[in-house]
Design a protein around this motif. Sequence first.
Motif, mmCIF file in Angstrom:
data_model
loop_
_atom_site.group_PDB
_atom_site.id
_atom_site.type_symbol
_atom_site.label_atom_id
_atom_site.label_comp_id
_atom_site.label_asym_id
_atom_site.label_seq_id
_atom_site.Cartn_x
_atom_site.Cartn_y
_atom_site.Cartn_z
ATOM 1 N N THR A 1 0.810 -1.216 0.000
ATOM 2 C CA THR A 1 0.000 0.000 0.000
ATOM 3 C C THR A 1 0.846 1.269 0.000
ATOM 4 O O THR A 1 0.302 2.379 0.012
ATOM 5 C CB THR A 1 -0.922 0.019 1.230
ATOM 6 N N HIS A 2 2.164 1.114 -0.032
ATOM 7 C CA HIS A 2 3.034 2.291 -0.080
ATOM 8 C C HIS A 2 3.312 2.705 -1.519
ATOM 9 O O HIS A 2 2.931 3.787 -1.957
ATOM 10 C CB HIS A 2 4.355 2.025 0.653
ATOM 11 N N ALA A 3 3.967 1.837 -2.295
ATOM 12 C CA ALA A 3 4.341 2.182 -3.668
ATOM 13 C C ALA A 3 3.965 1.109 -4.673
ATOM 14 O O ALA A 3 4.351 1.190 -5.835
ATOM 15 C CB ALA A 3 5.834 2.475 -3.763
ATOM 16 N N GLY A 4 3.221 0.088 -4.239
ATOM 17 C CA GLY A 4 2.743 -0.917 -5.182
ATOM 18 C C GLY A 4 3.696 -2.054 -5.462
ATOM 19 O O GLY A 4 3.477 -2.821 -6.400
ATOM 20 N N CYS A 5 4.740 -2.196 -4.694
ATOM 21 C CA CYS A 5 5.666 -3.317 -4.903
ATOM 22 C C CYS A 5 5.020 -4.626 -4.424
ATOM 23 O O CYS A 5 4.128 -4.604 -3.563
ATOM 24 C CB CYS A 5 6.957 -3.083 -4.129
ATOM 25 N N PRO A 6 5.458 -5.778 -4.936
ATOM 26 C CA PRO A 6 4.912 -7.053 -4.464
ATOM 27 C C PRO A 6 5.499 -7.419 -3.099
ATOM 28 O O PRO A 6 6.719 -7.431 -2.915
ATOM 29 C CB PRO A 6 5.353 -8.050 -5.547
ATOM 30 N N VAL A 7 4.635 -7.693 -2.131
ATOM 31 C CA VAL A 7 5.102 -8.092 -0.796
ATOM 32 C C VAL A 7 4.932 -9.604 -0.668
ATOM 33 O O VAL A 7 3.832 -10.127 -0.762
ATOM 34 C CB VAL A 7 4.317 -7.353 0.309
ATOM 35 N N SER A 8 6.019 -10.299 -0.496
ATOM 36 C CA SER A 8 5.914 -11.761 -0.430
ATOM 37 C C SER A 8 6.950 -12.385 0.497
ATOM 38 O O SER A 8 7.091 -13.604 0.521
ATOM 39 C CB SER A 8 6.067 -12.356 -1.835
ATOM 40 N N LEU A 9 7.676 -11.554 1.241
ATOM 41 C CA LEU A 9 8.640 -12.092 2.211
ATOM 42 C C LEU A 9 7.915 -12.255 3.544
ATOM 43 O O LEU A 9 7.491 -11.268 4.151
ATOM 44 C CB LEU A 9 9.840 -11.152 2.350
ATOM 45 N N TYR A 10 7.752 -13.494 3.955
ATOM 46 C CA TYR A 10 6.932 -13.765 5.137
ATOM 47 C C TYR A 10 7.799 -14.387 6.222
ATOM 48 O O TYR A 10 8.421 -15.435 6.023
ATOM 49 C CB TYR A 10 5.785 -14.706 4.759
ATOM 50 N N GLU A 11 7.826 -13.710 7.387
ATOM 51 C CA GLU A 11 8.536 -14.227 8.558
ATOM 52 C C GLU A 11 7.494 -14.798 9.523
ATOM 53 O O GLU A 11 6.834 -14.059 10.261
ATOM 54 C CB GLU A 11 9.323 -13.110 9.246
ATOM 55 N N GLN A 12 7.343 -16.098 9.486
ATOM 56 C CA GLN A 12 6.295 -16.688 10.319
ATOM 57 C C GLN A 12 6.605 -16.562 11.802
ATOM 58 O O GLN A 12 5.696 -16.523 12.635
ATOM 59 C CB GLN A 12 6.079 -18.146 9.938
ATOM 60 N N GLU A 13 7.892 -16.481 12.167
ATOM 61 C CA GLU A 13 8.237 -16.340 13.584
ATOM 62 C C GLU A 13 7.752 -15.010 14.147
ATOM 63 O O GLU A 13 7.368 -14.908 15.318
ATOM 64 C CB GLU A 13 9.761 -16.446 13.780
ATOM 65 N N THR A 14 7.788 -13.950 13.317
ATOM 66 C CA THR A 14 7.345 -12.629 13.783
ATOM 67 C C THR A 14 5.960 -12.276 13.276
ATOM 68 O O THR A 14 5.445 -11.202 13.600
ATOM 69 C CB THR A 14 8.337 -11.553 13.329
#
Length: 370
Positions: free
Chosen positions: A295-308
């Motif tokens: 929602t900032h600049a439209g980049c794809p977000v796909s790095l998921y840290e399940q621990e955090t």
Amino acid sequence: MTTRETRPGSTGGADVPGPLHGGPDDDYTPEQLAAISREDLDRLGAAYDGVQILHVDPGPEPGSAVERRAVRQVGLTFALAGLAAFAFIVIYVGSGWFLPDWHWEITEGGWSALFTPMLGALMGLSLVLVGVGLVLYTKKLLPHETAVQDKHDGSHFDRVTTGATLVGGLHNSGLARRKLITRSLVFMGGGLGLMLIMPLGGLIRNPNTGDPLGTTNWGPGVRLVRDDGTPIRPGDQQPGSLETVFPAVPGGNRQADAATMLIRLRPEQVAVNRPREGQDDFGYGDYVAYSKICTHAGCPVSLYEQETSRILCPCHQSQFDVTQGAKPVFGPATRALPELPITVDDEGYFVARDDYPEAVGPTYWNRERI
């Protein structure tokens, strides 16, 4: 006393009997001027205007090989200008502005990467060819004369003789008998006119019709499928994993705004999961689905840290907490990732219950911050 109308567009008194006054009008009545041929009026007006002809080149002989060759050259140039203009229109139409079902395939290379350069090159080529055609026509087909003239005030006589001169110029241009040039001019004019007005379509057509920025192809009953088109059932993913999914519609995996992250929460995450207000039932069991567009600049977000429990955007390091409705907890993003309401169909596959409740991606001018 007779009053004569002398404003532009009037007869200047030519329809009123009797002598006229003002320079040559004292020598010729309207009746006498009307009886003189256009060619003689042209020469007479030149003489009274103080025009001294120094040199006359009549141009190519009508029907000669020289004239035919020049006509072909000019006609071809104008026709090429028209073709370049219509090629611009075809490529512009291919962008989907006029034909929504016809779009360029957006790729890193190939023709789509040349879309804008081709538009500029074709418009420039068309305008250059128009100039070249006009120069060729003037140089090779029009009569040429060298003359000097003294300037003086105008009169009815001047208007009549000047009109004869202008008509004589059209006659001397040869357009009436040079049909190839006339047709190529019409063709070129049509293409050039359309080419120049088509980019103005954005001022006429409302680009927001149907709310294209606020909707995607997700909708009630649309299945969630992987990039290869295979559907997904609950249990296909391990707890703590993320799968990128798309709507099961034609070209769904090509629609960047519909890319969605299907996340299976771990038991400890489910225990602390706090959806956004009004979205308590958007998930299904231990599954939640969020937009993949930052929602900032439209980049794809796909790095998921399940621990955090955080989803990271690699462009500007925004972070979103999936146990708090994917609200931003770090970085420049100020809006939560939109959540897709999901359920399962009769066959046990994941489907969307509806589209995203808000527009995906960055904030734009007419959307409030959510």
